[in-house]
Every structure is written in structure tokens, then in C-alpha cells.
Design a protein around this motif. Sequence first.
Motif, PDB file in Angstrom:
ATOM      1  N   LYS A   1       9.829  -7.798  11.616  1.00  0.00           N
ATOM      2  CA  LYS A   1       9.097  -8.913  12.232  1.00  0.00           C
ATOM      3  C   LYS A   1       9.134 -10.144  11.329  1.00  0.00           C
ATOM      4  O   LYS A   1       9.298 -11.270  11.814  1.00  0.00           O
ATOM      5  CB  LYS A   1       7.659  -8.509  12.528  1.00  0.00           C
ATOM      6  N   LYS A   2       8.995  -9.945  10.031  1.00  0.00           N
ATOM      7  CA  LYS A   2       9.056 -11.068   9.084  1.00  0.00           C
ATOM      8  C   LYS A   2      10.454 -11.666   9.036  1.00  0.00           C
ATOM      9  O   LYS A   2      10.603 -12.893   8.933  1.00  0.00           O
ATOM     10  CB  LYS A   2       8.624 -10.609   7.694  1.00  0.00           C
TER      11      LYS A   2
ATOM     12  N   SER B   1       7.278  -4.018  10.184  1.00  0.00           N
ATOM     13  CA  SER B   1       6.643  -5.249   9.690  1.00  0.00           C
ATOM     14  C   SER B   1       7.663  -6.127   8.966  1.00  0.00           C
ATOM     15  O   SER B   1       7.625  -7.353   9.091  1.00  0.00           O
ATOM     16  CB  SER B   1       5.455  -4.937   8.788  1.00  0.00           C
TER      17      SER B   1
ATOM     18  N   GLN C   1      11.907  -4.126  18.745  1.00  0.00           N
ATOM     19  CA  GLN C   1      11.785  -4.240  17.291  1.00  0.00           C
ATOM     20  C   GLN C   1      11.591  -2.854  16.677  1.00  0.00           C
ATOM     21  O   GLN C   1      12.158  -2.568  15.618  1.00  0.00           O
ATOM     22  CB  GLN C   1      10.630  -5.161  16.908  1.00  0.00           C
TER      23      GLN C   1
ATOM     24  N   SER D   1      14.181  -1.345  13.958  1.00  0.00           N
ATOM     25  CA  SER D   1      13.678  -1.027  12.617  1.00  0.00           C
ATOM     26  C   SER D   1      13.905   0.445  12.302  1.00  0.00           C
ATOM     27  O   SER D   1      14.297   0.795  11.184  1.00  0.00           O
ATOM     28  CB  SER D   1      12.199  -1.397  12.478  1.00  0.00           C
TER      29      SER D   1
ATOM     30  N   ARG E   1      17.219 -11.716  16.067  1.00  0.00           N
ATOM     31  CA  ARG E   1      16.456 -11.510  17.302  1.00  0.00           C
ATOM     32  C   ARG E   1      17.371 -11.576  18.515  1.00  0.00           C
ATOM     33  O   ARG E   1      17.286 -10.741  19.423  1.00  0.00           O
ATOM     34  CB  ARG E   1      15.348 -12.548  17.424  1.00  0.00           C
TER      35      ARG E   1
ATOM     36  N   GLU F   1      12.695 -11.652  11.559  1.00  0.00           N
ATOM     37  CA  GLU F   1      12.916 -12.376  12.811  1.00  0.00           C
ATOM     38  C   GLU F   1      12.114 -13.676  12.870  1.00  0.00           C
ATOM     39  O   GLU F   1      12.562 -14.645  13.472  1.00  0.00           O
ATOM     40  CB  GLU F   1      12.579 -11.496  14.013  1.00  0.00           C
TER      41      GLU F   1
END
Length: 77
Positions: A36-37, A33, A21, A25, A11, A39
Amino acid sequence: MIKKEIGAELRRMRVEHGLTQEALSHNADISISFLKKLEAGNKQPSALTLFKLSRALETTPDKLILPTYQKWLEAEG
């Protein structure tokens, strides 16, 4: 501890590079997704994912994981 630290470093580097993000990605060819998991420290990246993220962040995998390794060494005493 390791997943959380890698996520925090990921992050930090993403923000430092001025990437959202979504942009990271996309550039790393991973789902938003999953990023996000990562980070959030809920998932741990594979070596291939580390390579993809490093390339997208214009760095090397060691720069992405070295801070976590150093914290782990300190914690292990």
C-alpha cells in the motif's frame, strides 16, 4: 516524483492483472501494508522487491520501471 510514478505503474499493472493488493502482496511475499505504501508513492522499492513484484506480476523489472524512467527523462529535459 519517482516514488509516485513507480507506485502508479505498480497499481496499474496489478489492476491489469486482476489482482487485489492482498493477492499481489501474498504472491510477492511482501506485507500488504508495504505494498500500500509503494502504490501510494510513500516508499520506494529495493531491487529485490522489484524482482519479487515483477515475478508476481509475470513480467520483468524493466517493464515495471521503464515508464517511470521515460517520464523522468522528459522531466529532466
